[in-house]
Structures are given as C-alpha cells and as structure tokens.
Write an enzyme that holds these catalytic residues in place. Structure first.
Site, mmCIF file in Angstrom:
data_model
loop_
_atom_site.group_PDB
_atom_site.id
_atom_site.type_symbol
_atom_site.label_atom_id
_atom_site.label_comp_id
_atom_site.label_asym_id
_atom_site.label_seq_id
_atom_site.Cartn_x
_atom_site.Cartn_y
_atom_site.Cartn_z
ATOM 1 N N ASP A 118 -14.571 5.270 -12.997
ATOM 2 C CA ASP A 118 -13.432 5.769 -12.093
ATOM 3 C C ASP A 118 -12.979 7.082 -12.664
ATOM 4 O OD1 ASP A 118 -11.751 6.012 -9.915
ATOM 5 O OD2 ASP A 118 -9.935 4.675 -10.979
ATOM 6 N N HIS A 125 -2.592 14.606 -7.312
ATOM 7 C CA HIS A 125 -2.258 13.020 -8.020
ATOM 8 C C HIS A 125 -2.126 13.091 -9.513
ATOM 9 C CE1 HIS A 125 -2.585 8.852 -8.921
ATOM 10 N NE2 HIS A 125 -3.351 8.970 -9.755
ATOM 11 N N GLU A 191 -4.638 2.244 -5.250
ATOM 12 C CA GLU A 191 -5.004 3.736 -5.383
ATOM 13 C C GLU A 191 -5.862 3.934 -4.150
ATOM 14 O OE1 GLU A 191 -6.240 4.615 -9.391
ATOM 15 O OE2 GLU A 191 -3.920 5.128 -9.928
ATOM 16 N N GLU A 193 -9.060 5.502 -2.679
ATOM 17 C CA GLU A 193 -9.927 6.315 -3.373
ATOM 18 C C GLU A 193 -11.652 6.185 -2.590
ATOM 19 O OE1 GLU A 193 -10.833 5.708 -7.475
ATOM 20 O OE2 GLU A 193 -8.732 5.160 -7.966
ATOM 21 N N ASP A 225 -8.431 1.049 -5.733
ATOM 22 C CA ASP A 225 -8.212 0.620 -7.447
ATOM 23 C C ASP A 225 -6.892 0.000 -7.631
ATOM 24 O OD1 ASP A 225 -8.432 0.744 -10.039
ATOM 25 O OD2 ASP A 225 -7.948 2.864 -10.384
ATOM 26 N N ARG A 229 1.079 -0.871 -12.485
ATOM 27 C CA ARG A 229 1.670 0.422 -13.351
ATOM 28 C C ARG A 229 2.381 0.080 -14.677
ATOM 29 N NH1 ARG A 229 -1.485 3.926 -11.285
ATOM 30 N NH2 ARG A 229 -1.554 3.759 -8.920
ATOM 31 N N GLN A 232 -0.179 -0.788 -17.197
ATOM 32 C CA GLN A 232 -0.744 0.456 -17.524
ATOM 33 C C GLN A 232 -0.156 1.492 -18.366
ATOM 34 O OE1 GLN A 232 -1.583 2.809 -13.984
ATOM 35 N NE2 GLN A 232 -2.763 4.313 -15.091
ATOM 36 N N LYS A 245 -5.774 -2.196 -14.601
ATOM 37 C CA LYS A 245 -6.934 -1.722 -13.787
ATOM 38 C C LYS A 245 -7.900 -2.918 -13.743
ATOM 39 C CE LYS A 245 -5.608 2.715 -13.228
ATOM 40 N NZ LYS A 245 -5.409 3.301 -12.006
ATOM 41 N N THR A 249 -10.796 -4.441 -7.944
ATOM 42 C CA THR A 249 -11.270 -3.115 -7.310
ATOM 43 C C THR A 249 -11.744 -3.562 -6.022
ATOM 44 O OG1 THR A 249 -11.415 -2.069 -9.372
ATOM 45 C CG2 THR A 249 -12.020 -0.865 -7.485
ATOM 46 N N GLU A 350 3.361 7.293 -6.461
ATOM 47 C CA GLU A 350 3.673 8.538 -5.872
ATOM 48 C C GLU A 350 4.397 8.778 -4.706
ATOM 49 O OE1 GLU A 350 -0.638 9.254 -6.270
ATOM 50 O OE2 GLU A 350 0.070 11.392 -6.184
HETATM 51 CA CA CA Z 1 -8.314 5.073 -9.857
#
Ligand code: CA
Length: 399
Positions: A118, A125, A191, A193, A225, A229, A232, A245, A249, A350
C-alpha cells in the site's frame, strides 16, 4: 464502436468498452471466470471451449491468476475476441445461452492475492494526516516528495466486496493517557483507494522501469483499506502500519482491464522537485477516476484520483527498483485518495479532522452496523463512462 446485442448493456456503465473480469458461481457449481456485460455475467469457459481457444482452460479456474499470467498479448486478443462475441449478431446464438443474470450469481474474491503493498501517493492526504498526527512539525516528512512511500500489507486478509468487517481489538494510547489500554478500536476508519493487480511476473534482481507498467499490470480494482486510527497511532513509529491495517482490506469483485481505461489517462498535477531519473522515465501520468464514498446510503465525499502526486507507474518502478520481483496476483494500492477540497477527502479521519469536526449527520468514525460503499467511475473509450465496480462492507461489533 459497434453496439452490444446484450439487452441493457448499451450506454450502461458496463458496456462493451468495459468488460471487467471476475469470478462467479451459481447453484452449487465451482467458481469460475466471468466477464460482466450490462446486468449479466458471461460464463466464458463453455464459449471458449466451443471455439477451441488455446487458453480456454484459464476460464475454468477459481481465480483470475492463470488468465493474468498469460501476459499482455493474450489479454489484448481475448478482449478483441470478447468484444466480437458481444457485438456481432452472428455470435448471439452461441453466446446468449451463457449469459447469466447478475442476480443469479455469487461473486467471489477475483484474485489470489500474492503480495500486497500500500502506497501513500496523495499529497493532500499525506499533508492532512501529517498535520493531525504531527501538529508541531512539517506535515510532509523529508522523503515524501522524493519517493512514493509505501509498506507491505497483509495479502491473506484482502477480502471481496460485501464481506463484513469485524471491529478490531488492540492496544491504543491516546496522548492524554500515560499507559496503553486494550479494547475495541474506537477510531475505525476507511481509506478510499485504487488497487493495481499484477499479471506478468518479473525476475528477481531486475527492476521494472516506469514504461514497463503496462507489460505487468493487468487491471484495476476499487479498494478500501480499513484502518483503526487509535491502534495505528500508537504502533506506527518506528516501523509503520501493522495491526491497525492488517485486519481487512476490501476490493471490488471486478478487475477492470487496463485497456478499458485508455481514455482515462491524464497528466499528474505536477512534481516538485523533479524525482530521480528512475522515477521520471516517460511522462508521469495519472488516471481520471472519480470515487464516491457512501456511508449508509449517503454520499459523504467525492475523492478525485486525478489529483494524486505519484503515478501508478512510478509506484511500480519504485516497488521493484531494488530488484524485488513481482508475482502474478501482486496487488499494490494508491493510498488514500484525497483531493484539495474538504468534500474530496477519502477517509473519515480527514472528513472529521481527527474526530474534532463531525461531518454528514454528526459522524466522526465508524459505528457498528455502518455500511460503507465506494463507487468508482472513469471515462470509457466510447465517450461515456464505465464503472470499476463497488466496494462495500458493513462493520460488525468486536469479538
Ligand atoms: Ca492506505
């Protein structure tokens, strides 16, 4: 372009200029390769056998890997053949009995994922996350504009769209606490992606240059993904993402071949400073793919992939520049797609600015029972738009 005789296909997001590949089953039958056209799946295996195609066996497999391993010349000739089958009236008697309504099939994970990498290729971002995770420092770390930052993820937990996601448990330590605690993530996130699927392998010790992208990449998937948080933030220094993570996925059921995206290539917004020569062979090109992030049926963001900083070809060149080899089924993802505008952000982190500014109907992070669907469209080669499929998942309570 000629028109498809398949009812409902012409002008749809899955017209003959799309033709993505997937893996389906119906009844108690073994999963096998199908091609989507309109609201149908073409069961390719019996048609390929009837026409005695050299590679007819690849359609009887339960993943796209054998097909993807055949390489670009076979991909192109199969696309030409499939287009003929679905547009020429003379083929209709042969092909029509093998069109299965989508409603009658189960769709499966299309690819046996080999390695999963990834990246972190969106300037907006990376800047947003930097501001939130390191408020007293420069948002971008010194390497970010010189190389496409990435990490190796967990291939075995890549799941197909529709799979439920169990809220992960783990260690987390908010800055306000002295010691970590264990429990369900309270900052579970998405996420949005794009994923790139490798067909043709490469040789250990040899790099894939930027212009080699289309020799190796078979197609694209939508990708979510899922990210915890709080887990992480506590674990990621010094070695990067790990358990925050690796729990899941999600990817789309359909792999859109590169050839379907010929009209979607655009120039990147620009790179400053100029990257090192191994990243600048050929001109860096992005893709004009639009993403919609839907939370429980409401669109909460529209991230534009064309605003990314690093190109997919640069990511692949960087991934192999040390001689690391590619395998059929390798998956590499773009990193969260975020544009410059607040409603173009591809993560809840975000959109809620670290949980401080609720968005939509007062939301910050994911709650149990939430369903997130990512939708992807791009310009097609016939002048309309094509879909890259959806990626959906529902959050189940921690176990
Ligand atoms: Ca990611």
């Amino acid at each position: 372009m000629t028109t498809s005789w398949v009812e409902g296909a012409a002008g749809s997001l899955f017209d003959v200029d799309n033709l993505p590949f997937g893996v389906f089953s119906r009844g108690g039958e073994e999963p096998r390769v199908g091609v989507r056209i309109g609201e149908h799946v073409l069961d390719v295996a019996p048609v390929a056998a009837a026409e005695m195609l050299d590679v007819h066996h690849v359609f009887e497999e339960r993943s796209l890997n054998p097909l993807m391993a055949e390489g670009p010349q076979v991909w192109q000739s199969l696309r030409t053949w499939l287009t003929g089958l679905l547009t020429e009236e003379a083929e209709r008697d042969l092909v029509e009995p093998h069109l299965v309504p989508l409603a009658e099939v189960t769709l499966h994970l299309p690819v046996e994922v080999a390695d999963y990498v990834d990246f972190y290729a969106s300037l907006d971002h990376a800047s947003n996350v930097g501001k939130m995770f390191r408020p007293d420092a420069e948002p971008l770390l010194p390497n970010w504009r010189h190389l496409p930052v990435g990490y190796h993820g967990r291939a075995g937990t890549v799941v197909a769209s529709g799979a439920d996601v169990v809220r992960p448990q783990g260690q987390r330590k908010p800055p306000s606490e002295d010691v970590p605690t264990f429990g369900p993530s309270v900052r579970l996130d998405i996420e949005a992606e794009l994923g790139f699927v490798v067909g043709t392998p490469s040789t250990l010790g040899e790099r894939v240059p930027v212009p080699g992208f289309a020799d190796h990449v078979f197609g694209l998937v939508g990708l979510n993904d899922w990210s915890a948080r709080d887990i992480q933030a506590w674990e990621y220094v010094p070695l990067g993402p790990f358990l925050g993570k690796s729990f899941a996925t999600s990817i789309s059921h359909w792999v859109t071949p590169l050839a379907a995206l010929d009209a979607a290539w655009v120039d990147l917004p620009g790179q400053d400073p100029e990257p090192l020569p191994y990243l600048t062979e050929g001109s860096p090109r992005g893709l004009d793919i639009e993403v919609e992030v839907e939370l429980n049926g409401d669109v909460v963001a529209r991230p534009p992939y064309r605003t990314m900083y690093w190109s997919p070809a640069q990511m692949l060149a960087h991934l192999t520049v040390n001689g690391a080899s590619l395998r059929t089924g390798d998956l590499f993802a773009s990193g969260t797609i975020s544009g410059p505008e607040p409603d173009q952000r591809g993560s809840f982190l975000e959109l809620s600015w670290g949980g401080q500014e609720p968005f939509g109907e007062g939301r910050t992070f994911l709650e149990d029972g939430d369903t997130v669907t990512l939708r992807y469209t791009a310009p097609g080669t016939a002048g309309g738009r094509i879909s890259l499929g959806d990626v959906t998942g529902t959050i189940l309570p921690a176990r």
